[in-house]
Design a protein around this motif. Sequence first.
Motif: not given
Length: 223
Positions: A45-69
Motif C-alpha cells: 500500500e505504501q509503494q515501498r521500493p523492493y529489489l529481489p535478489d534472483f528470479l528463477l524464470p522457469d518457474i516464476g519464483w523470486w528469491v531473497e538471500v539473507k545471511g541471518t534472520a
Amino acid sequence: MAITAIETYYAGHLFRSRLEARWATVFNDLGIRWEYEPQGFRVGEQQRPYLPDFLLPDIGWWVEVKGTAERLDMSLLTDAVHPTKGVGPDGSVTNLLILGPIPDTCRATPLHFSVSQGAYCGQLHRCSDDCDFPPPLYGLDYFLAIDDLASLGTDLTKIRPSDLETWRKWGAYPIPYGRPSFTVPRGDLTRTLLDPRMTAGPHLEAAYTLGRTARFEHGANAA
C-alpha cells in the motif's frame, strides 16, 4: 558490530554479497536458470521500493538471500507477495523463496522458507467472501536435482506429471514441503533446517558443497 557484505564477481555479475554468489553457483550446479536483480518494484500500500535478489524464470519464483534472520524485513516481504501490489502480475500467485546460509550438511534434505500470497484462498483455506487480501502463507521448500529423483521413493506420487516434465527439461526443481499452512514465520535462518525423513542425493550434496567452498579470487569465476 555490523558486518559489511563483500561484493563478489561471478558469472558476469557483480553480486552485492559473497553469499549471493555462492547461491548462484548452487543454482548453476543444479541446472536451475537464474537472473540476478532483473527488476525492481514498488510494493504494498505504501509503494515501498523492493529489489529481489534472483528470479528463477522457469518457474516464476523470486528469491531473497539473507545471511541471518535478523536482516529480514518481513513486512516488506509480505508486501512483495501482495496479489495486486506485489512483484507478480495482478491476481497471479507469487512465491518468494528466502535463502539463508548454504547448509553445511546434507544427511537430510535442507529446507528453506517460502512466502506466498493466499494462493489457496477460497479453496483449501476457505477464506470469507469479503477477503480481498488473504494473509501471506509461510511454508518450507527444498531443492532436488533431477538425478536425485530416486531418493524421493514413494513421494514421487505427490508430484504432478507436468512438474516431472519440467524437471526433465532443466534439471532441478524446488519441491513444496507439505501444505503452506504456517501463519507465522518459523525457525531461524542462522541454522540449517533439515527434513529428517528424506536423505539428500549425491548431486544436491555436491551442489551445496560447491557453494560453500567456492573461491572467488581477483574477480574470477568460482574455482
